[in-house]
Design a protein around this motif. Sequence first.
Motif, PDB file in Angstrom:
ATOM      1  N   UNK A 111       1.812   2.861   0.878  1.00  0.00           N
ATOM      2  CA  UNK A 111       2.480   2.179  -0.236  1.00  0.00           C
ATOM      3  C   UNK A 111       1.631   1.048  -0.821  1.00  0.00           C
ATOM      4  N   UNK A 112       0.512   0.761  -0.189  1.00  0.00           N
ATOM      5  CA  UNK A 112      -0.195  -0.481  -0.506  1.00  0.00           C
ATOM      6  C   UNK A 112      -1.492  -0.259  -1.273  1.00  0.00           C
ATOM      7  N   UNK A 113      -1.757  -1.150  -2.236  1.00  0.00           N
ATOM      8  CA  UNK A 113      -3.063  -1.224  -2.856  1.00  0.00           C
ATOM      9  C   UNK A 113      -3.942  -2.249  -2.155  1.00  0.00           C
ATOM     10  N   UNK A 165      -1.609  -4.092  -8.224  1.00  0.00           N
ATOM     11  CA  UNK A 165      -0.868  -3.080  -7.467  1.00  0.00           C
ATOM     12  C   UNK A 165       0.129  -3.695  -6.507  1.00  0.00           C
ATOM     13  N   UNK A 166       0.619  -2.857  -5.591  1.00  0.00           N
ATOM     14  CA  UNK A 166       1.550  -3.367  -4.584  1.00  0.00           C
ATOM     15  C   UNK A 166       0.774  -3.933  -3.421  1.00  0.00           C
TER      16      UNK A 166
END
Lengths: 512, 289
Positions: free
Chosen positions: B112-114, B21-22
Amino acid sequence: MTETLSQLRRIAQNPTLSFKQKEHALAVEAENMLPYVLLDAETRAALDARIICDMYEGNAPYKPRYVLPDYEVVLKNGSTHLELPKPETLDEAINTLQIAYHHVPSVTGMPVFIGHLDALLLPFCDGVSDDELYRKIKLFWRYIDRVLPDAFLHADIGPTDNRVARAILRADAELKQVAPNLTFLYDPEVSGEDILRLCTDNIIACSKPHIANHPIHREVFDEPGYAIVSCYNALPLRGGAASLARINLKKVAEASSGEADFLDVQLPRYVHLNARLMRARVDYLFRQSGFFDGNFLVEEGWIDRDRFTAMFGIFAMAEAVNHLQDLAGRPGRYGHDAAANELGHRISARLAELVEREPMEHVWRGVAMLHAQAGLSSDAGTTPGVRIPYGSEPDPVSHVQALLPHHKHYLSGVSEILTLDETVRSNPEAVFQLAKGALQLGFREFTANVTGNDLVRVTGFMIRLSDVKLYNAARGSRVNTTALGAEAAETVHILDRKPRVVGLELMAGSGV
Amino acid sequence: MSDGVAAVSKFLTWSVVDGPGNRFVLFLQGCNYHCVTCHNPHTIGVCSDCGACVAVCPSGALKKSGRKVVHDPGPCISCDSCLSACPTRANPMVRRMTVNDVLELLRRNAPFLNGLTVSGGEATLHLDFLIDLFTAIKAAPDLAHLTLFIDSNGNLPAEGWQRVLPVTDGVMLDIKAFDPERHRRLTGADNDLSLASARLLAEAGKLYELRFLMIPGETDSPEEISALSALAHELGPHTRLRLNAFQHHGVRGPAATWAPMPRAGVEAAAGVLQASGLAEVVLPSVWLP
């Protein structure tokens, strides 16, 4: 007159335009031989200086810029005018739509909206297997791309996760066509993450669909709702937009002595002049063109003359902010510096406030809707809408964060393109999370290009890079919008960059 | 040695190549290897305040204040002239950040973050900071969804891993070479700790990915690839193995004249590894022209 004639001759003899494309271009020229709608001298001067701009829509607006028919009407009732019975099967429903599309005008000469296709077709899908559905959709898609080859032509799906939406996403990723453009209306309460993930996987495959923040759009529009059409414009369904005129914020900033003069004097002045331009054009359409009189679209209820808004466009926010920063002796640049970004956000808020104060007759709800306009292919030295200049965009997360506060002001759409480098192909979860985060924080719409895709987004519409190469090699293109993409590519070298975003949108007079 | 502060060389809010992911990526300054092929050599050293960078800074962002070199991000134009001028492979733009500073950055970008990946330099040189940071994230309800990864060369004894693993979700471990003499030549250090770390992490179920940099004439030999295969099989046939290709980007010193690793060589090695029964062999997602 000789100049007009030689322009007509150039079109007639242009070896790269098809017969249909010539016909359309000639019609545009003919309209422009008529006198312009009546303007006062001050508005005329601002238009001639291109501080305000009519998108070269034509001198005598005889059709609305965007028409969003309620296709449910023809699917439920058939059409007396077109001698169409009410469709009973999926084949009949698709056939009825294909016929309907040919009677829907817009500024491009082709429809910019072809329906909320999943909602329209689902009632006809009982007893149709998934495989059969997928094959029928594929044929439907091929028909649209070959018969109505214009990238402004737009289909909507969602917000539910359903068989038709899935069949469309599957066919769309497989065919990678320019038309139709596609938007998924995402509602976290209804859609579920599975289909959002399918959408972001499709973006990696073909830079489509665009994902609209359904709850945010929904609250702007009354029944029967809205649709996303053309270059990601959110407009009233069963109506559309009568006209679009826009302000070049860069030129307004250049006419200002500083931030205060810009916000308090020049911006109000040009908002007012642009509103006058819009009123004159809307007035012509409603009171002189005869468009709504005896029109079967109106009589059968496909469209309602009270549901046409006017789009109040702005562009070159980046250049305006940077110019005002220069005047104030501040080095920070738009998109990167917190103070510059905040100045941009203040300008958007001020625009929303000013546009709200300009009443407009004939227009849905009596005022225009603010729009971050995506540009014309002939614009040079300006960045579309509120976008960050090409080549200087920060990473996608910082990019979203920098632009987020603008979004609440642009009720009829703020087209933004995020460019993602090719490494995301092996990490689709990152694109999913980026989309989810942006939508969760209130981005009105999420749109992305992935480098390495042949199919890329030119602001709002899609082109194939291979088509641009062919067109530039003087072989023409069967797709109308390729010429616009090619012009944009030449004008601003948008394809030279990595990642590729094409910056400007339209050819004067025929575009969207 | 953590007083809740670490020297941060750089952070990113968008990374798609540092785990699933991001990921927010925190690059901590300082490394216990001195790889000749390092593509971020400015993360290796620790600033000695010599001031060589101040002389070459074109924007006035670097100044000497007393004995200290001070960086002002305001006028900095990110030209990186200071990095090329630094005799100790340090970075005068390093900023000191507290656990709370990092938490605030994570909160601002959380939707926005994984996850978070701490890289370097060598992340485990800042072990106490890592433990404090990861513990604080796991305890914060609004950040608990983030997966926490370490990108490491594995040069950490078992006692160290045992302290940090309970709050760590995964480790990306680089093995630089299998032949001990080659490893010393390429990195300036022995590889016994790295190899032991690979086994320990796999055993603990925390080895997300084993990474191997292919360098022509060095680590692309059949012996190295077969040793890599043997290790991966020992760790389990489902070990995720990432092959990286040596490139010149960022490299300074003698290795900058070495040949870059050709795509065909990496693909051939991947073919051998896959044929040996390894399920997940990952290749670079982009090949530089």
